[in-house]
Design a protein around this motif. Structure first.
Motif, PDB file in Angstrom:
ATOM      1  N   GLU A  44       0.828  -1.208   0.000  1.00  0.00           N
ATOM      2  CA  GLU A  44       0.000   0.000   0.000  1.00  0.00           C
ATOM      3  C   GLU A  44       0.865   1.261   0.000  1.00  0.00           C
ATOM      4  O   GLU A  44       2.022   1.229   0.392  1.00  0.00           O
ATOM      5  CB  GLU A  44      -0.956   0.012   1.205  1.00  0.00           C
TER       6      GLU A  44
ATOM      7  N   ASP B   1     -13.157   2.092   8.888  1.00  0.00           N
ATOM      8  CA  ASP B   1     -13.723   2.154   7.544  1.00  0.00           C
ATOM      9  C   ASP B   1     -12.624   2.430   6.530  1.00  0.00           C
ATOM     10  O   ASP B   1     -11.786   3.293   6.742  1.00  0.00           O
ATOM     11  CB  ASP B   1     -14.738   3.293   7.433  1.00  0.00           C
ATOM     12  N   THR B   2     -12.626   1.681   5.445  1.00  0.00           N
ATOM     13  CA  THR B   2     -11.623   1.875   4.409  1.00  0.00           C
ATOM     14  C   THR B   2     -11.909   3.160   3.674  1.00  0.00           C
ATOM     15  O   THR B   2     -13.039   3.409   3.257  1.00  0.00           O
ATOM     16  CB  THR B   2     -11.660   0.695   3.441  1.00  0.00           C
ATOM     17  N   SER B   5     -11.002   2.098  -1.488  1.00  0.00           N
ATOM     18  CA  SER B   5     -10.978   0.637  -1.642  1.00  0.00           C
ATOM     19  C   SER B   5     -10.967   0.260  -3.113  1.00  0.00           C
ATOM     20  O   SER B   5     -11.505   0.986  -3.962  1.00  0.00           O
ATOM     21  CB  SER B   5     -12.187   0.005  -0.936  1.00  0.00           C
ATOM     22  N   GLN B   6     -10.325  -0.858  -3.382  1.00  0.00           N
ATOM     23  CA  GLN B   6     -10.245  -1.370  -4.736  1.00  0.00           C
ATOM     24  C   GLN B   6     -10.594  -2.843  -4.734  1.00  0.00           C
ATOM     25  O   GLN B   6     -10.212  -3.571  -3.811  1.00  0.00           O
ATOM     26  CB  GLN B   6      -8.801  -1.268  -5.283  1.00  0.00           C
ATOM     27  N   THR B   7     -11.259  -3.267  -5.787  1.00  0.00           N
ATOM     28  CA  THR B   7     -11.507  -4.703  -5.968  1.00  0.00           C
ATOM     29  C   THR B   7     -11.298  -5.060  -7.426  1.00  0.00           C
ATOM     30  O   THR B   7     -11.673  -4.284  -8.320  1.00  0.00           O
ATOM     31  CB  THR B   7     -12.942  -5.084  -5.566  1.00  0.00           C
ATOM     32  N   LYS B   9      -8.234  -7.408  -5.265  1.00  0.00           N
ATOM     33  CA  LYS B   9      -6.875  -7.135  -4.829  1.00  0.00           C
ATOM     34  C   LYS B   9      -5.863  -7.843  -5.737  1.00  0.00           C
ATOM     35  O   LYS B   9      -4.772  -7.341  -5.980  1.00  0.00           O
ATOM     36  CB  LYS B   9      -6.691  -7.593  -3.383  1.00  0.00           C
ATOM     37  N   CYS B  23     -13.016   0.958  -8.067  1.00  0.00           N
ATOM     38  CA  CYS B  23     -12.475   1.799  -7.003  1.00  0.00           C
ATOM     39  C   CYS B  23     -13.583   2.644  -6.415  1.00  0.00           C
ATOM     40  O   CYS B  23     -14.402   3.218  -7.142  1.00  0.00           O
ATOM     41  CB  CYS B  23     -11.372   2.697  -7.549  1.00  0.00           C
ATOM     42  N   GLN B  25     -14.223   5.560  -3.090  1.00  0.00           N
ATOM     43  CA  GLN B  25     -13.694   6.334  -1.947  1.00  0.00           C
ATOM     44  C   GLN B  25     -14.861   6.903  -1.143  1.00  0.00           C
ATOM     45  O   GLN B  25     -15.846   7.361  -1.719  1.00  0.00           O
ATOM     46  CB  GLN B  25     -12.728   7.429  -2.426  1.00  0.00           C
ATOM     47  N   GLY B 106      -5.618   3.714  -2.623  1.00  0.00           N
ATOM     48  CA  GLY B 106      -6.188   2.410  -2.323  1.00  0.00           C
ATOM     49  C   GLY B 106      -5.088   1.385  -2.141  1.00  0.00           C
ATOM     50  O   GLY B 106      -3.910   1.680  -2.339  1.00  0.00           O
TER      51      GLY B 106
END
Lengths: 116, 114
Positions: A44, B1-2, B5-7, B9, B23, B25, B106
């Motif tokens: 990260e 809380d993120t 975030s990305q999916t 990974k 993505c 935010q 992210g």
């Protein structure tokens, strides 16, 4: 021409010593921002510290400080009392003004390894 | 809380396939970015959106297409994947576009094209 130069591809430092990571930049824009990010092996990108071109004082955030020498166009990151968890890649970046759409320009990074 | 975030990974796929990376935010930021980090760790901006409007579109193959359905989301679609697309792709966001605006990243999506 390189806009951000990090001359140290890698560094080994003994735990608890202070570390200075070099960064020089090149811009003719009077308004710019300088950033340092840390990327541990987990991948990260973690924001560490910011310095604005008009800031009179050097930025500090906990153990991180930025040695900003405007005339020399350098923005070195200083980590005091290094810890094993400081081992990571460190990136210096610069954000210029409106003409560049405020793009963040990145250095190549320095890999820091803290030895126990 | 993120925050960003990305999916997914990790993404392993065959050459020629089409894939998407999402993505999101939750920071209320107006500006979002896509970066590519190559095997030498060099970071390169690909796209930037401000309030769903494309403001940076660097020289990337037109197989890469960003889509911003709203200002909290910026997805990246890649057509006809090639071996050279293997990299880590980072999404980031910042409050606005300005020299003092910090970008928050992210966790990255590690794409491997076989």
């Amino acid at each position: 021409a390189q806009k951000i130069t990090q001359t140290q591809p890698g560094m080994f430092v003994q735990e608890k010593e202070a570390v200075t990571l070099d960064c020089t930049y090149d811009t003719s824009d009077p308004s710019y921002g300088l950033f340092w990010y840390k990327q541990p092996s987990s991948g990260e990108m973690i924001f560490l510290i910011y310095q604005g071109s008009y800031d009179q004082q050097n930025a500090t955030e906990g153990r991180y400080s930025l040695n900003f020498q405007k005339a020399r166009k350098s923005a070195n990151l200083v980590i005091s009392a290094s810890q094993l968890g400081d081992s990571a890649m460190y990136f210096c970046a610069m954000r210029e003004g409106m003409d560049s759409n405020y793009q963040l320009i990145w250095g190549a990074g320095t890999k820091l390894i803290i030895k126990p | 809380d993120t925050a960003v975030s990305q999916t997914p990974k990790y993404l392993v796929t065959q050459m020629g396939n089409d894939k998407s990376i999402k993505c999101e935010q939750n920071l209320g930021h107006d500006t979002m970015y896509w970066y590519k980090q190559d095997s030498k760790k060099f970071l390169k901006i690909m796209f930037s959106y401000n309030n769903k409007e494309l403001i940076i579109n660097e020289t990337v193959p037109n197989r890469f297409s960003p889509k911003s359905p709203d200002k909290a989301h910026l997805n990246l679609h890649i057509n006809s994947l090639e071996l050279g697309d293997s990299a880590v792709y980072f999404c980031a966001s910042s409050p606005w576009t300005g020299p003092d605006e910090t970008q928050y990243f992210g966790p990255g999506t590690r794409l491997l094209v076989l």
